[in-house]
Design a protein around this motif. Structure first.
Motif, short mmCIF file in Angstrom:
data_model
loop_
_atom_site.label_atom_id
_atom_site.label_comp_id
_atom_site.label_asym_id
_atom_site.label_seq_id
_atom_site.Cartn_x
_atom_site.Cartn_y
_atom_site.Cartn_z
N VAL A 197 58.58 37.06 26.59
CA VAL A 197 59.14 38.38 26.28
C VAL A 197 58.07 39.47 26.29
CG1 VAL A 197 60.44 39.75 24.61
CG2 VAL A 197 60.96 37.30 24.91
N ALA A 198 56.90 39.19 25.72
CA ALA A 198 55.88 40.23 25.54
C ALA A 198 55.45 40.84 26.87
CB ALA A 198 54.67 39.65 24.81
N GLY A 199 55.19 39.98 27.89
CA GLY A 199 54.75 40.50 29.18
C GLY A 199 55.78 41.39 29.86
N PRO A 200 56.99 40.89 30.09
CA PRO A 200 58.01 41.76 30.72
C PRO A 200 58.32 43.01 29.91
CG PRO A 200 58.67 39.45 30.82
CD PRO A 200 57.46 39.50 29.96
N LEU A 201 58.30 42.88 28.56
CA LEU A 201 58.58 44.05 27.72
C LEU A 201 57.51 45.11 27.90
CD1 LEU A 201 60.29 45.41 25.51
CD2 LEU A 201 58.86 44.21 23.82
N SER A 202 56.24 44.71 27.93
CA SER A 202 55.15 45.69 28.08
C SER A 202 55.18 46.35 29.45
CB SER A 202 53.80 45.00 27.83
OG SER A 202 53.58 43.99 28.80
N ARG A 203 55.56 45.56 30.48
CA ARG A 203 55.62 46.15 31.82
C ARG A 203 56.84 47.04 32.01
NH1 ARG A 203 53.74 40.87 33.07
NH2 ARG A 203 55.89 40.17 33.40
N GLY A 204 57.93 46.71 31.34
CA GLY A 204 59.14 47.49 31.50
C GLY A 204 59.21 48.72 30.63
N ALA A 205 58.29 48.83 29.66
CA ALA A 205 58.34 49.96 28.73
C ALA A 205 57.68 51.21 29.29
CB ALA A 205 57.68 49.58 27.41
N GLY A 206 57.05 51.10 30.46
CA GLY A 206 56.43 52.28 31.04
C GLY A 206 54.99 52.45 30.58
N ASP A 207 54.38 53.54 30.96
CA ASP A 207 52.97 53.81 30.68
C ASP A 207 52.84 54.58 29.37
OD1 ASP A 207 52.44 52.55 33.02
OD2 ASP A 207 52.30 54.40 34.20
N LEU A 208 53.02 53.89 28.27
CA LEU A 208 52.88 54.51 26.95
C LEU A 208 51.40 54.69 26.62
CD1 LEU A 208 54.12 55.45 24.24
CD2 LEU A 208 54.01 53.07 23.47
N LEU A 209 50.95 55.92 26.48
CA LEU A 209 49.55 56.22 26.20
C LEU A 209 48.64 55.44 27.14
CD1 LEU A 209 49.58 56.30 22.29
CD2 LEU A 209 49.60 58.24 23.86
N PHE A 210 48.84 55.61 28.43
CA PHE A 210 48.14 54.83 29.44
C PHE A 210 46.69 55.27 29.56
CE2 PHE A 210 46.89 53.64 33.73
CZ PHE A 210 47.36 52.32 33.80
N LEU A 211 45.76 54.27 29.59
CA LEU A 211 44.34 54.51 29.83
C LEU A 211 43.93 53.81 31.12
CD1 LEU A 211 42.77 54.01 26.28
CD2 LEU A 211 43.25 56.16 27.43
N THR A 212 42.93 54.35 31.77
CA THR A 212 42.44 53.76 33.02
C THR A 212 42.01 52.31 32.79
OG1 THR A 212 41.64 55.92 33.72
CG2 THR A 212 40.79 53.99 34.88
N PRO A 213 42.59 51.35 33.51
CA PRO A 213 42.21 49.94 33.31
C PRO A 213 40.76 49.69 33.71
CG PRO A 213 44.30 50.12 34.49
CD PRO A 213 43.70 51.49 34.48
N VAL A 214 40.10 48.81 32.95
CA VAL A 214 38.73 48.40 33.22
C VAL A 214 38.70 46.87 33.22
CG1 VAL A 214 36.34 48.43 32.45
CG2 VAL A 214 37.76 50.47 32.17
N GLY A 215 38.20 46.27 34.29
CA GLY A 215 38.15 44.82 34.40
C GLY A 215 37.08 44.20 33.51
N SER A 216 37.29 42.93 33.18
CA SER A 216 36.35 42.24 32.30
C SER A 216 34.97 42.09 32.93
CB SER A 216 36.89 40.85 31.93
OG SER A 216 38.04 40.97 31.11
N LYS A 217 34.89 42.08 34.26
CA LYS A 217 33.60 41.97 34.92
C LYS A 217 32.72 43.19 34.67
CE LYS A 217 33.97 37.95 36.91
NZ LYS A 217 33.07 36.83 36.56
N SER A 218 33.33 44.29 34.24
CA SER A 218 32.56 45.50 33.93
C SER A 218 31.98 45.46 32.53
CB SER A 218 33.43 46.75 34.10
OG SER A 218 33.88 46.88 35.43
#
Length: 428
Positions: A197-218
């Motif tokens: 549930v958590a994954g689909p819910l987070s993806r379907g809820a839209g960009d709530l307070l969206f921040l630029t993604p940063v990969g773990s390699k950084s």
């Protein structure tokens, strides 16, 4: 013949103490020259300190802070102090200190890990000091989700969905309160929520307070060490408590699982677990799952530390006299209330030195992540030395890393001493 008795009518004025019994002379006699053996050891130690200072002081005194390469540092030292002079090239620290702190995190986004660090201090305050208002504990609970959102970016909905899983588990437990299966059902309900549930819910809820993604390699440097160390420390203590209680449990299955986990983890090197986290853990996940490497490392480090923490706490439980358990029974307390109010506070107090020792060891072990390609401070020194401008520089880099780790570990040690003094009840 009658005896003549003499009775003093006035008191003698106080006299100064002998010079050998006061001040610096007394301290030297009692601490450094109390016996002939101590006197010899003092003189030998003084000679060693003098020899070290005479060799190290010129290296620090001739230090160069402004240069663009090691060769330029050496040229400045030669021009200033003459041929044959040696000195530290701290210019590399001045040039690369941001890389030591943040790794390869994007420079325009440095404000995010910096904000997360200060929020971490705020979250730790009510946990470490009782004088801080207890209401801040709610922020301490919310901080891991906020820190994840700040460091990795993306939508704030993902941490919210993860926290909702704990709410689902608690709700299931409350609905079955009083039944033996309530804890098991609560855990299953939370796992189902997080898995489906958590994954689909987070993806379907839209960009709530969206921040630029940063990969773990950084992620890298001391930021990476703090992420792994603080997270491992925070979660290994409660897991260690549960494992210690499970190992002393009268329920055969619980005891067998706890003993098996503890002995297996303690019998496997941490490096092996990190390699498993890097290469094998994804095999056991559903197809298409992209399990973040830093999260995998945090899980393995936490499990490793919790096994050792369990044995430390079990030692504290074993040190308590039997009368404490009997007193809890006499008060009519059930198992969990007895542990929470009487047994565990005393056991944790006894175990403070061992617990902090585990914390310090865990924080230093974060440097082992270099073997799986993560750029901790030690790995960054190799990356810096690969630069043609800084080839050949060694002591300055490793000395700076050692100093930073020393400050963190020494701070934990001093806090444990403060906690021991605060909880002291013998008034000595």
């Amino acid at each position: 013949m009658a005896e003549t008795l003499y009775v003093r009518q006035t008191m003698l004025a106080p006299e100064e103490a002998p010079a050998s019994q006061v001040g610096l002379i007394r301290w030297l006699r009692e601490n450094l020259f109390s016996t002939w053996l101590n006197a010899i050891l003092t003189l030998v130690a003084a000679y060693i300190v003098y020899a070290l200072l005479t060799h190290l002081w010129p290296w620090f005194a001739h230090a160069v802070w402004n240069a663009s390469s090691l060769s330029e540092c050496r040229q400045i030292i030669t021009e200033t102090w003459g041929e044959g002079a040696t000195g530290a090239c701290f210019a590399v620290i001045r040039e690369r200190w941001q890389q030591f702190l943040f790794g390869f995190y994007p420079k325009p986004l440095y404000w995010r890990p910096t904000l997360a660090f200060f929020l971490m201090l705020l979250a730790l305050a009510p946990v470490l000091y009782t004088a801080v208002p207890r209401k801040l504990l709610w922020f301490s609970i919310a901080f891991p989700g906020i820190a994840f959102w700040l460091l990795w970016g993306g939508s704030l909905m993902l941490p919210i969905a993860v926290y909702a899983g704990f709410g689902v588990g608690y709700l299931a437990y409350r609905l079955l309160a009083g039944r033996a299966v309530a804890p098991l059902v609560a855990v299953i309900a939370a796992l189902i929520w997080w898995g489906y549930v958590a994954g689909p819910l987070s993806r379907g809820a839209g960009d709530l307070l969206f921040l630029t993604p940063v990969g773990s390699k950084s992620l890298g440097g001391f930021m990476l060490s703090l992420i792994i160390g603080v997270t491992g420390i925070s979660f290994s203590l409660p897991l260690g408590v549960l494992l210690a209680l499970g190992r002393r449990s009268d329920m055969m299955l619980v005891k067998a699982l706890s003993v098996g986990f503890i002995e297996f983890i303690r019998g496997v090197p941490l490096i092996t677990l990190l390699l498993v986290a890097s290469f094998l853990l994804n095999i056991f996940m559903p197809p298409g799952t992209n399990f973040d490497i830093v999260l995998r490392v945090i899980i393995m480090v936490t499990l490793f530390a919790s096994a050792y923490m369990a044995e430390t706490i079990r030692g504290g439980l074993a040190a308590l006299p039997r009368g404490q358990y009997e007193a809890a029974d006499a008060l009519g307390l059930d198992y969990w209330k007895a542990m929470r109010l009487i047994i565990m506070p005393q056991a944790l107090k006894i175990s403070i030195p061992g617990i902090v020792n585990n914390f310090i060891g865990l924080f230093k072990d974060t440097t082992l992540v270099a073997i799986i390609g993560l750029l901790d401070p030690i790995a960054l020194t190799g990356a810096i030395r690969a630069d043609q401008n800084w080839q050949g520089i060694i002591w300055e880099l490793y000395g700076f890393v050692a100093l930073m780790f020393f400050l963190c570990c020494f701070g934990m040690s001093k806090y444990s001493q403060y906690l021991e003094r605060k909880l002291r009840t013998d008034h000595r």
